[in-house]
Write a protein that holds these residues in place. Structure first.
Motif, PDB file in Angstrom:
ATOM      1  N   PHE A 331       0.843  -1.185   0.000  1.00 25.64           N
ATOM      2  CA  PHE A 331       0.000   0.000   0.000  1.00 25.64           C
ATOM      3  C   PHE A 331       0.890   1.251   0.000  1.00 25.64           C
ATOM      4  O   PHE A 331       0.657   2.213  -0.742  1.00 25.64           O
ATOM      5  N   HIS A 332       1.940   1.169   0.804  1.00 29.29           N
ATOM      6  CA  HIS A 332       2.847   2.302   0.836  1.00 29.29           C
ATOM      7  C   HIS A 332       3.546   2.479  -0.509  1.00 29.29           C
ATOM      8  O   HIS A 332       3.792   3.603  -0.955  1.00 29.29           O
ATOM      9  N   SER A 396      -0.833   4.731   4.805  1.00 27.30           N
ATOM     10  CA  SER A 396       0.087   3.638   4.493  1.00 27.30           C
ATOM     11  C   SER A 396       1.197   3.570   5.529  1.00 27.30           C
ATOM     12  O   SER A 396       1.555   2.500   6.017  1.00 27.30           O
TER      13      SER A 396
END
Lengths: 656, 368, 102, 175
Positions: A331-332, A396
């Motif tokens: 996600f990051h 994130s």
């Protein structure tokens, strides 16, 4: 689905071929063509992601490539594998690539190799897409190496200057060192699992065919490769130097293609990474995150700061992966792709406006001159600093921190400190560039807002940098269940992914929020309002540290000492040995031979040998005179004789 | 044809007394004669057409005295040429000089045997008909070079060398662009190719996708060039080379060359109609396979041929001549790559069409 | 009265011998090429004949086509070389080509 | 009255005709005093051999023979002859071959081949099956990776190399 996948790959590939061979002759040097093809890819990727998020089954197809055993064995395959992870990666890659293409149409205007730039940019995207769509390790490895090649061509795009060439070589060689690990991992996996295909590998890991020590070796090998590609300490040295390439290339490398490859690799191979490997991954990530943050603090080149911030953020991703919160790491990767692309393109816009001035000390007060660039840049800064609740970066990063808290608290503290650092140096960057008074009036006067083809990507990415995380409230983006379902596995040796819900409440989130806000406010205060003298006073006690940071912890010097100098020394040593030792010995022997033996042999020679030689010479001369007639050089004569002899052989062979 | 002959033998008792082989042989010879006469007459009328059209384009009348509208002009011309003295130059190579027109004539006329004039109206329905035509037309080249060399005249030699170079060069785009249709059709049999184009007008290969469309124009251009028609008539450029390779030929032998040239025109006009323009298909669905309807199909094909012949004549009297290096440039740097692209494109079209199935492109894209 | 394999082989042998005679008897390099083409054709005829009278398949014809390709390549290169020789020597008499230094 | 059925004799008659045509043309190619005549003799031999291919049911090879040998190689040879002659008298077109030794060697060779053929049992079929269309099987054989795909591609590379090489060698030198 196959059609879409092939469109994603094929459109830019066709674009590359046309652009590479005909680009120079196309109207507008063909830039529009590459923009259009990558846009087609993007649209297809969005359709794929929509169907994946809508709960479609993972898509898999493979074709036999060739049979290494020469027949009868299992053939090696190439294939396409699409699941949730792939779909998200596809969208990120194609979107960023599309915006970078669009941005470049203005940024590279007037470059003598304009068309070629777009060709390689296109190929870069294709390579990354090959990598992402691969369904087996070998196929992935091809994409992996293609990415390396294209980065080499693009970083060294302005190869007429020495620095880009050196940077390109450095990037190529450093990542190649990492690739050693990849080769080892491939060998280990193929040896034990008997296949390159992801699903078969995971199957082997589950069934125990792929077991210690090979699974650990494979894990470390893969991570070593990822370290090279994704610039983790100590293999991060190439990434800041890669800033020598054109700025859009930096944006692409840092956001979507090159460095994302390593994170993707680890994310993809989570199921076979053992706890030992994961601990190493997390530790390396955390150390890198903090170390790169320190270095970024002391850089004055706007792109260098961004480069080290990328290294730092990649560290966070690996931390997330390593502590088992792998959906958070990925996600990051997604959110980072948006805001880092945004900031690189923004810095490109600044550099473009300031006539290729990259030193922040000469900038300042640009916000009024370049409102769109400035405000979108601010969005990026806030996102990377993790301004709570509204920016994508917050969600994130918070997820990663939460994961670390659960798994390795010590690393959590490191990461938290890194978060403060991040906010601090990013604010420093923003304040020095856009706020305050202009430090160099000449540069300031020339600054102007960039054309629409550059600001539109900035606006899109700015919006994404803010909004991309909102879905996280509802678990839509990269919903761990969807991804885990799609991959059909869970990480071994850990809590299942489902346990790691986003934990925005409680102590962890509060600390993360405090860290981000603290860093931002601190940076703003120090670099905007404190003023020159006070700043100097503040800096004085840290002069020694700053020097260390500015020198980037001396990695380059270290490598020069431990790798290059010994190599040179060895070479010099060999030369000495060769010149003094070997040549000297030869000379001594030669002198002896000349002075003593030759005189002796000369006498023998004239009497005995010459006589014999003359005799020997006389015999062939007489014979040769006879043979000369045969050796006439006349083809027909040779042929007559050979055909005649052959015919005779035929006839006699039958008769006798 | 054999089936028809067998039926004939069965129906007529007296034929059964004759050995079957002999009947076949005689029938084959008769068929050959028929095609020969037919093509010769058409070729002669094409000469008339050319002269009339040229006349119209130059605001004059053209031959209109012999027969109705001058239709029998070619007979008169033929008689005149036959009556002329047959001159063989003293320094000519006699055997080759005499053989050359025969080879040119044979090369031009034999190819007609495999052309389908209507459903079942094929003298020899071979499964590689197109390849037969392409290879037989290359025989003509040898005849040309023989004629040029045997005449022992510099005009003839130069003309022959130019012509041979041009014909050989343009054979490549000609064959390759025809290959585009072959790939789409999946057969070399000309009858099958026409049958696939029956029905609506968009079934004609020229309208089946962009590659075949381009291939048609490449084919037409290359055919013009290998026929040495204007604007590619450098080998016979009368202002430079007198008359090219047949400068030294007179009388009957000249007539043979002349006839062969026009026969070549007809051949390529029919071939282009068959490959690209639907052959005997009128452009709407109608069954032309019945015994009587075949001749309707024949008429339709003949009309298309006439139209193409008219276009050739039209082009000849409208365009100026190319320069010699431009001719080669056009062939090797424009037509040849373009035709290769057409073939590759057609192959992709077939592949994609096969993989796309019924739903078409959109369905294929979405994985159905 | 049927035509068997041997008939074709004899024709092939005759063609080959004629080619051999051409190569041996001529001095002009182009004429030698003519002889070589004759010999290649003889070999091709044998290949196709074996194919026809053999166990089936198209192996022999495929080989004949390969020979065809080689012959075309050979003729093109050989004639290019001959043109070069002609440039240098003004003749293409193989008996005169006894050294390579041009 | 019933005439004798000549059908069985057609094939042998055609074969002997073609074979005689090919061999006589080949001998003419070998012995013709003018090289151009030799070339045209070669052409006739090509046609004869092509006819024999048709008799063998190899229609594709036969047509390829016509298009490549007659339309390509032969024209190339004649071009070569014309371009390496300067004027008629010194053309090298007139050349009486010295036939004595070559004819002897060639005859001996032919004799040897005949002996070899005579003594070999080829295990051939006396009457082959009906000829089938060969174009499609040949195409499949060429493009089948299990059969001749590699040689096919290699020969295309060879042709390309020959093309480039010939063009390079034959280019006009600026002197």
């Amino acid at each position: 689905m196959l059609g879409l996948a092939l469109t994603i790959l094929g459109a830019p590939l066709v674009g590359f071929v046309i652009q590479f061979f005909l680009g120079r002759r196309l109207p507008g040097q063909g830039a529009w063509l590459t923009v259009a093809t990558i846009f087609a890819s993007f649209v297809s990727a969005v359709v794929i992601m929509a169907s994946q998020l809508g709960g479609a089954d993972p898509f898999h197809i493979s074709w036999a490539w060739f049979d290494p055993s020469g027949g009868g064995g299992t053939p090696w395959t190439v294939g396409i594998h699409i699941d949730g992870l792939t779909a998200v990666m596809l969208v990120v890659v194609t979107l960023v690539a599309f915006l970078v293409h669009l941005f470049s149409t203005s940024y590279m205007k007037g470059d003598p190799k304009y068309y070629l730039f777009f060709a390689w940019l296109q190929m870069f995207s294709v390579s990354m897409l090959v990598l992402v769509l691969a369904d087996n390790l070998l196929h992935l490895f091809m994409g992996w190496e293609l990415v390396g090649l294209c980065s080499y061509k693009l970083i060294g795009f302005w190869s007429e200057k020495p620095a880009p060439g050196n940077a390109a070589r450095k990037a190529f060689i450093t990542t190649r060192i990492g690739d050693l690990g990849m080769v080892v991992a491939i060998a280990a996996i193929y040896m034990t699992a008997g296949s390159f295909e992801f699903s078969k590998i995971f199957e082997a890991a589950r069934s125990g065919a792929l077991a210690d020590p090979w699974i650990t070796i494979a894990g470390f090998g893969l991570f070593f490769a990822a370290m090279g590609k994704s610039a983790q300490a100590p293999l991060h040295v190439w990434l800041p130097d890669a800033m020598e390439g054109p700025t859009p290339v930096s944006a692409l490398i840092h956001a979507a293609t090159m460095v994302a490859a390593g994170v993707y690799l680890i994310g993809r191979f989570m199921p076979i990474l053992t706890p030992d490997v994961l601990t190493v991954v997390a530790t390396v990530g955390a150390v890198t995150a903090v170390m790169a943050g320190f270095i970024a603090l002391a850089q004055d080149d706007i792109k260098k700061v961004l480069a080290y911030s990328t290294v730092s953020q990649l560290g966070y991703m690996f931390l997330g992966l390593g502590v088992g919160a792998w959906h958070a790491g990925l996600f990051h990767l997604t959110t980072h792709a948006f805001f880092k692309a945004l900031m690189f393109l923004g810095s490109g816009s600044v550099i473009h406006a300031c006539h290729h001035e990259q030193d922040m000390r000469k900038m300042g007060g640009l916000l009024k001159k370049m409102p769109i660039t400035g405000w979108t840049f601010l969005a990026g800064v806030l996102a990377i600093a993790g301004l709570p609740f509204i920016t994508a970066g917050f969600f994130s990063k918070d997820a990663i921190l939460a994961g670390a808290w659960h798994r390795l608290p010590f690393l959590y503290w490191m990461a938290l400190f890194g978060a403060v650092l991040t906010a601090f140096y990013m604010m420093r960057l923003f304040a020095m560039t856009f706020l305050g008074k202009p430090r160099d009036q000449h540069v300031h006067d020339h600054a102007h807002e960039s054309p629409a083809s550059m600001t539109i990507p900035l606006l899109i990415l700015g919006a994404l940098a803010i909004c991309a995380g909102w879905g996280a409230w509802h678990g839509i983006l990269l919903n761990p269940e969807i991804v885990a379902d799609a991959m059909g596995v869970t990480a071994t040796g850990f809590k299942t992914v489902g346990d790691l819900e986003f934990e925005h409440s409680g102590l962890v989130a509060a600390m993360a929020i405090t860290a981000g806000v603290l860093g931002l406010l601190g940076g703003l205060y120090v670099f905007r309002f404190m003023g020159g003298a006070a700043l100097d006073r503040l800096k004085r006690p840290f002069a020694g540290l700053e020097k260390v940071f500015h020198r980037k912890f001396g990695f380059d010097e270290l490598y020069r000492e431990i790798a290059m100098r010994p190599a040179y020394g060895l070479a010099k040593g060999f030369r000495v040995v060769d010149e003094k030792g070997v040549d000297g010995a030869v000379n001594v022997i030669g002198r002896f031979a000349r002075d003593t033996l030759a005189a002796l042999s000369g006498r023998t020679d004239r009497r005995v040998v010459d006589g014999a030689v003359h005799l020997v010479g006389w015999v062939p001369r007489v014979l040769g005179a006879g043979m000369n007639a045969l050796q006439s050089g006349r083809v027909r004569f040779y042929l007559s004789v050979s055909a005649g002899v052959l015919a005779l052989a035929l006839v006699l062979g039958r008769i006798l | 044809m054999q089936a028809w002959l067998d039926q004939l033998i069965r129906e007529h008792g007296w034929l059964q007394a004759v050995p079957a082989g002999l009947v076949y042989t005689i029938a084959i010879v008769l068929a050959c004669k028929l095609v020969l006469v037919f093509v010769s007459v058409i070729a002669g009328e094409t000469v008339w057409l050319e002269r009339r059209v040229a006349g119209r384009m130059q605001a004059r009348i053209g031959p209109n005295r012999v027969g109705p509208q001058g239709l029998l002009q070619f007979v008169a011309d033929g008689v005149k040429l036959l009556a002329k003295e047959d001159i063989i130059p003293a320094s000519a190579d006699k055997i080759v000089f005499l053989l050359a027109p025969i080879i040119v004539f044979a090369g031009a006329f034999v190819a007609f045997a495999v052309l389908p004039w209507g459903f079942g109206l094929v003298p020899a329905d071979m499964n590689i008909g197109l390849f037969v035509i392409l290879s037989l037309t290359s025989i003509e080249v040898v005849g040309v070079i023989m004629a040029g060399w045997a005449s022992n005249s510099k005009w003839a030699v130069l003309g022959a060398m130019r012509e041979v170079a041009q014909m050989i060069s343009y054979e490549l785009p000609l064959g390759i662009s025809a290959l585009a249709v072959v790939i789409l059709a999946g057969t070399l049999n000309l009858t099958d190719i026409v049958v696939q184009q029956e029905g609506a007008i968009w079934n004609w290969y020229v309208f089946r996708g962009p590659f075949a469309f381009i291939a048609f124009f490449i084919f037409a251009t290359a055919a013009l060039a290998s026929l040495k028609r204007a604007p590619f008539d450098l080998p016979e450029a009368e202002s430079e080379l007198v008359a090219g390779f047949h400068t030294e030929y007179t009388g009957f032998r000249f007539a043979v060359f002349f006839l062969a040239e026009y026969a070549g025109m007809i051949l390529f006009a029919v071939l282009a109609s068959v490959l690209f323009l639907g052959g005997w298909s009128p452009g709407f669905p109608v069954d032309l396979t019945g015994p009587g309807m075949r001749w309707v199909g024949f008429g339709i094909l003949f009309a298309k041929t006439l139209f193409l012949l008219f276009v050739m004549i039209w082009v000849r009297w409208s365009l100026p001549r190319f320069r010699v290096d431009r001719v080669m440039y056009l062939c090797y740097k424009v037509l040849l790559p373009a035709s290769v692209v057409c073939v590759v494109g057609a192959a992709l079209q077939v592949l994609l069409g096969a993989s796309m199935g019924d739903g078409g492109f959109a369905a294929w894209l979405m994985g159905r | 009265m049927t035509i068997g394999l041997m008939h074709y082989l004899v024709v092939g042998a005759a063609l080959f011998s004629a080619g051999l005679v051409t190569v041996l008897a001529r001095r002009n390099a182009v004429a030698i090429l003519i002889g070589i083409e004759l010999m290649l054709n003889a070999a091709n005829l044998n290949l196709v004949a074996f194919d026809r009278y053999g166990p089936g398949g198209v192996r022999g014809q495929v080989f004949a086509l390969f020979v065809l390709v080689i012959a075309a390549a050979e003729a093109a290169v050989a004639l290019a070389i001959l043109l070069n020789v002609f440039d240098a020597r003004d003749r293409i008499d193989v008996d005169a080509m006894t050294n390579l230094k041009g | 009255m019933k005439l004798p059925d000549l059908t069985p004799y057609i094939a042998p008659a055609v074969f002997y005709g073609l074979a005689a045509f090919a061999v006589i043309s080949a001998i003419a190619a070998a012995t013709a005093p003018k090289i151009v005549h030799a070339a045209f003799g070669l052409m006739a031999a090509f046609f004869g051999v092509a006819g024999l291919y048709f008799m063998l049911g190899a229609d594709f090879v036969g047509l390829a023979q016509v298009i490549v040998y007659v339309g390509g190689i032969l024209v190339l040879l004649v071009f070569g002859i014309l371009m390496t002659g300067k004027t008629r008298s010194t053309l090298g077109l007139e050349e009486k071959p010295k036939l004595l030794i070559p004819a002897f060697v060639g005859g001996l060779f032919f004799f040897g081949l005949l002996l070899a053929l005579h003594g070999t049992d080829f295990a051939a079929r006396a009457v082959p099956p009906d000829p089938q269309p060969t174009t499609a099987p040949i195409g499949r054989a060429f493009l089948d990776p299990e059969q001749y795909l590699l040689p096919f591609e290699l020969s295309s590379m060879l042709l390309l190399a020959a093309l480039v090489g010939a063009a390079y060698l034959a280019r006009r030198r600026r002197t």
